[in-house]
Design a protein around this motif. Structure first.
Motif, PDB file in Angstrom:
ATOM      1  N   GLN A  18       0.815  -1.218   0.000  1.00 48.37           N
ATOM      2  CA  GLN A  18       0.000   0.000   0.000  1.00 48.37           C
ATOM      3  C   GLN A  18       0.847   1.267   0.000  1.00 48.37           C
ATOM      4  OE1 GLN A  18      -2.357   0.972   3.591  1.00 48.37           O
ATOM      5  NE2 GLN A  18      -4.126   1.178   2.245  1.00 48.37           N
ATOM      6  N   MET A  19       1.878   1.322   0.857  1.00 49.82           N
ATOM      7  CA  MET A  19       2.682   2.533   0.945  1.00 49.82           C
ATOM      8  C   MET A  19       3.494   2.744  -0.327  1.00 49.82           C
ATOM      9  SD  MET A  19       3.220   5.065   3.083  1.00 49.82           S
ATOM     10  CE  MET A  19       3.063   4.560   4.794  1.00 49.82           C
ATOM     11  N   ALA A  22       1.154   3.964  -3.011  1.00 47.87           N
ATOM     12  CA  ALA A  22       0.754   5.351  -2.807  1.00 47.87           C
ATOM     13  C   ALA A  22       1.868   6.315  -3.187  1.00 47.87           C
ATOM     14  CB  ALA A  22       0.344   5.566  -1.349  1.00 47.87           C
ATOM     15  N   ASN A 127       3.741   8.611   6.489  1.00 48.75           N
ATOM     16  CA  ASN A 127       2.561   7.983   7.077  1.00 48.75           C
ATOM     17  C   ASN A 127       1.492   7.756   6.011  1.00 48.75           C
ATOM     18  OD1 ASN A 127       1.486  10.563   6.792  1.00 48.75           O
ATOM     19  ND2 ASN A 127       1.207  10.916   8.979  1.00 48.75           N
ATOM     20  N   THR A 128       0.456   7.017   6.380  1.00 46.33           N
ATOM     21  CA  THR A 128      -0.499   6.547   5.381  1.00 46.33           C
ATOM     22  C   THR A 128      -1.280   7.643   4.654  1.00 46.33           C
ATOM     23  OG1 THR A 128      -2.111   6.139   7.145  1.00 46.33           O
ATOM     24  CG2 THR A 128      -0.777   4.268   6.411  1.00 46.33           C
ATOM     25  N   CYS A 130      -0.233   9.688   2.850  1.00 47.06           N
ATOM     26  CA  CYS A 130       0.372   9.877   1.524  1.00 47.06           C
ATOM     27  C   CYS A 130      -0.564   9.315   0.448  1.00 47.06           C
ATOM     28  CB  CYS A 130       1.752   9.236   1.431  1.00 47.06           C
ATOM     29  SG  CYS A 130       1.779   7.437   1.378  1.00 47.06           S
ATOM     30  N   LEU A 131      -1.499   8.435   0.846  1.00 46.99           N
ATOM     31  CA  LEU A 131      -2.492   7.909  -0.090  1.00 46.99           C
ATOM     32  C   LEU A 131      -3.361   9.018  -0.681  1.00 46.99           C
ATOM     33  CD1 LEU A 131      -3.579   4.817   2.005  1.00 46.99           C
ATOM     34  CD2 LEU A 131      -2.600   4.689  -0.273  1.00 46.99           C
ATOM     35  N   SER A 135       0.724  13.366   3.437  1.00 50.58           N
ATOM     36  CA  SER A 135       1.610  12.684   4.371  1.00 50.58           C
ATOM     37  C   SER A 135       2.356  13.678   5.256  1.00 50.58           C
ATOM     38  CB  SER A 135       2.630  11.835   3.596  1.00 50.58           C
ATOM     39  OG  SER A 135       3.493  11.145   4.481  1.00 50.58           O
ATOM     40  N   THR A 137       6.038  13.508   6.907  1.00 53.24           N
ATOM     41  CA  THR A 137       7.222  12.658   6.734  1.00 53.24           C
ATOM     42  C   THR A 137       8.428  13.262   7.434  1.00 53.24           C
ATOM     43  OG1 THR A 137       6.466  11.833   4.589  1.00 53.24           O
ATOM     44  CG2 THR A 137       8.823  11.689   5.037  1.00 53.24           C
ATOM     45  N   SER A 180       2.328   6.716  13.686  1.00 51.25           N
ATOM     46  CA  SER A 180       1.180   6.079  14.331  1.00 51.25           C
ATOM     47  C   SER A 180       0.020   7.043  14.522  1.00 51.25           C
ATOM     48  CB  SER A 180       1.594   5.516  15.701  1.00 51.25           C
ATOM     49  OG  SER A 180       2.593   4.531  15.567  1.00 51.25           O
TER      50      SER A 180
END
Length: 278
Positions: A18-19, A22, A127-128, A130-131, A135, A137, A180
């Motif tokens: 997934q990452m 993305a 982190n997620t 970014c989808l 994000s 970072t 997190s």
């Protein structure tokens, strides 16, 4: 500017989950990725198919094939399988390769031990979100990475959100906070929505209002530059509804619980790093 590619990059992804998907999609959208030359490797055929469908780039089974095709390599496998991946590619590493690790808890030393001391390395914690191009970072270059390497990584991750360079010892704290943190925020949004439902709102309206409230509050912090406490005080009128709600949160030790959550996640990231031999 330093680190800015003259042409779109051919980036290799070791791991196509997934990452990785993305990031590849976000970089392609920003014009930073040449999808015709980009490659990803993953043993799972379903994961490879999803990567190809989302990015237009080719996914293969061999990590070595990806190293042969690309100079910028994103290490996007789970921390527990990283040692085997590094051992499998070590002999194929060339001086032209720049490795960008997004594996939580794995230090630059661990990566250098696995790939060789002269390998150019940058450790990154996105982190997620970014989808959706949002994000947060943190990144830290290794001692053999060049200024151009650091500038390139910063440019890549700025294309999918906000980015900050930090000393490597602080990357575990970045993991605990922004790595997190989305899960903590999702829990808060869910709780806000549940509160709305308890007070009579339909579920769909409560969830939409809760999510938009968090989004709007975050934009206020980022765009006004004001301290969150000052923004909170501006909402809380004397004797009003907001101060009553804030009092309830204080009685429940809301702020202490949030701080404890970040600290617990940070400590777990540090434990993961130690489990890999540091």
């Amino acid at each position: 500017m330093p680190g800015e590619p003259a042409v779109p990059l051919a980036v290799g992804f070791l791991g196509a989950g997934q990452m990785a998907t993305a990031l590849a999609a976000g970089w392609a959208k920003a014009g930073l990725l040449d999808v015709t030359r980009t490659r990803a490797a993953d043993p799972n055929p379903e994961v490879r198919a999803r990567f190809e469908a989302a990015t237009g780039a080719k996914a293969v089974t061999s990590n070595i094939d990806v190293l042969a095709a690309c100079d910028v390599l994103v290490l996007a496998v789970k921390p527990q399988v990283m040692p085997a991946v590094l051992a499998g590619i070590k002999l194929a590493v060339r001086p032209a390769h720049l490795f960008v690790s997004i594996a939580a808890g794995l230090t630059l030393k661990t990566l250098a031990d696995g790939l060789g001391p002269d390998t150019r390395l940058v450790r990154v914690m996105p982190n997620t979100p970014c989808l959706v191009g949002a994000s947060a970072t943190g990144f830290s270059p290794g001692p053999t990475a060049t200024p151009d390497d650091a500038a390139l990584v910063e440019r890549l991750f700025r294309a999918v959100g906000a980015v900050r360079q930090v000393p490597e010892p602080l990357l575990d704290a970045v993991t605990g906070l922004s790595g997190s943190g989305p899960a903590f925020v999702y829990l808060f949004i869910e709780a806000l929505a549940d509160g709305g439902v308890k007070c009579g709102l339909p579920r769909d309206a409560a969830q939409a209002l809760a999510a938009q409230t968090v989004l709007g509050a975050a934009k206020m912090v980022l765009e006004t530059g004001q301290h969150p406490g000052a923004l909170k005080d501006a909402v809380a009128s004397p004797g009003g509804t907001t101060i009553a709600g804030l009092h309830a949160l204080e009685r429940a030790a809301f702020r202490a619980a949030a701080m404890d959550a970040v600290e617990a996640a940070t400590k777990r990231a540090q434990e993961l790093g130690k489990q890999k031999g540091d």
